[in-house]
Design a protein around this motif. Structure first.
Motif, PDB file in Angstrom:
ATOM      1  N   GLU A  61      20.910 -16.683 -16.313  1.00  0.00           N
ATOM      2  CA  GLU A  61      19.768 -17.483 -16.746  1.00  0.00           C
ATOM      3  C   GLU A  61      20.083 -18.217 -18.051  1.00  0.00           C
ATOM      4  N   PHE A  62      20.774 -17.545 -18.964  1.00  0.00           N
ATOM      5  CA  PHE A  62      21.199 -18.227 -20.191  1.00  0.00           C
ATOM      6  C   PHE A  62      22.053 -19.448 -19.851  1.00  0.00           C
ATOM      7  N   ASN A  80       8.763 -10.459 -22.666  1.00  0.00           N
ATOM      8  CA  ASN A  80      10.113  -9.993 -22.377  1.00  0.00           C
ATOM      9  C   ASN A  80      10.985 -11.196 -22.052  1.00  0.00           C
ATOM     10  N   ILE A  81      12.098 -11.361 -22.742  1.00  0.00           N
ATOM     11  CA  ILE A  81      12.950 -12.514 -22.513  1.00  0.00           C
ATOM     12  C   ILE A  81      13.406 -12.593 -21.058  1.00  0.00           C
ATOM     13  N   ILE A  82      13.526 -11.459 -20.392  1.00  0.00           N
ATOM     14  CA  ILE A  82      13.951 -11.458 -18.990  1.00  0.00           C
ATOM     15  C   ILE A  82      12.949 -12.204 -18.117  1.00  0.00           C
ATOM     16  N   ASP A  83      11.671 -12.128 -18.486  1.00  0.00           N
ATOM     17  CA  ASP A  83      10.635 -12.873 -17.767  1.00  0.00           C
ATOM     18  C   ASP A  83      10.464 -14.282 -18.327  1.00  0.00           C
ATOM     19  N   VAL A  84      10.469 -14.393 -19.657  1.00  0.00           N
ATOM     20  CA  VAL A  84      10.196 -15.673 -20.312  1.00  0.00           C
ATOM     21  C   VAL A  84      11.256 -16.712 -19.979  1.00  0.00           C
ATOM     22  N   ILE A  85      12.499 -16.301 -19.852  1.00  0.00           N
ATOM     23  CA  ILE A  85      13.603 -17.244 -19.616  1.00  0.00           C
ATOM     24  C   ILE A  85      13.374 -18.084 -18.366  1.00  0.00           C
TER      25      ILE A  85
END
Length: 292
Positions: A234-235, A196-201
């Motif tokens: 985060e982005f 999940n990008i929310i975790d990976v970021i």
């Protein structure tokens, strides 16, 4: 940067058949030019009455005819198995959907296709996204929602040096492995992360990426976090000063509402991006991280 586990992409070696191709082969006899990788290449093969011979394989047309006009059938060269590129998992239905005899396919989930297919083909749609993000030679790129990987591949073709592409759904990765247009994901420099990008970021360092391409599924209660302020912050954190975020939204009146699209722009500004500009042709926002 914390350790990131790379997914080992396993492209399927096969011949691919669609309804337009089958129709062409039924009308043909003798030597004919045809495509067996969904239009990527064309070659001459010999067609007989009801079957063809390719690379020594004898393939009967009835066995490789799709059960529905927009489905794709694979003939596995390693096992000889024949099946449609569809999958059912946890109540969801996935399908590799053909868009033409020589066009890149899209993936359909529960009847909703994941690329624009009206007035533009999926491959060109992804090229527009990479171009709008101004991906260029030497860039580090984060592609947040891999799908079939077209955006990551176009980033590679534009000269990006390091590309991370993230996909939460293993069924989508399976579909990509069965799609010849996705096989460029095996190129050196492209790293696939299943998660999940929310975790990976959170694994990436500050100021790491030159460009971010965020092309999330359609806005819903289930996907709302992909449109949230926390993720946008985060982005901003992982993007270099002067870096660019491209955020696909779709057409406001077809894939959501003007208020949803307006809210995306407002949250991007709250996260620190400036300027934040909506591009009509690309159907998304371009957001910049200031160099100051």
């Amino acid at each position: 940067m914390k350790h990131i586990v790379e997914y080992v992409f396993k492209p399927v070696k096969a011949y691919w058949f669609t309804k337009p191709l089958i129709d062409l082969l039924w009308r043909s006899r003798g030597v004919v030019e045809a495509t067996f990788d969904l239009g990527l290449t064309w070659r001459e093969i010999r067609v007989y009455d009801g079957y063809l011979v390719i690379d020594g394989y004898k393939i009967y047309l009835e066995e490789v005819t799709p059960s529905e006009p927009d489905r794709v059938v694979v003939y596995r060269r390693d096992t000889g198995k024949i099946y449609e590129v569809i999958r059912r998992s946890n109540g969801n239905y996935y399908k590799l959907k053909t868009t033409g005899i020589d066009k890149a396919p899209t993936v359909e989930i529960n009847g909703i296709h994941m690329h624009r297919i009206v007035g533009v083909d999926p491959w060109s749609d992804s090229r527009i996204k990479a171009r709008t993000a101004k991906v260029r030679k030497g860039d580090r790129v984060l592609d947040t929602c891999m799908g079939l990987g077209y955006t990551a591949i176009h980033s590679y073709l534009r000269g990006a040096r390091i590309i991370y592409t993230v996909e939460i759904d293993p069924n989508i990765i399976w579909i990509a492995e069965h799609n010849p247009w996705s096989h460029g994901l095996s190129n050196n420099g492209i790293t696939i992360i299943q998660g999940n990008i929310i975790d990976v970021i959170q694994y990436f360092e500050e100021n790491y990426f030159d460009k971010i391409i965020h092309d999330p599924p359609r806005f819903s209660t289930r996907t709302g976090d992909l449109y949230g302020l926390d993720l946008y912050k985060e982005f901003y954190r992982v993007l270099k000063p002067g870096g660019i975020l491209y955020h696909y939204t779709g057409e406001p009146r077809r894939h959501g509402s003007p208020s949803i699209v307006k809210g995306i722009g407002e949250r991007l500004r709250l996260a620190g991006f400036h300027p934040v500009v909506y591009r009509v042709k690309a159907q998304g926002y371009i957001a910049y991280k200031s160099i100051y």
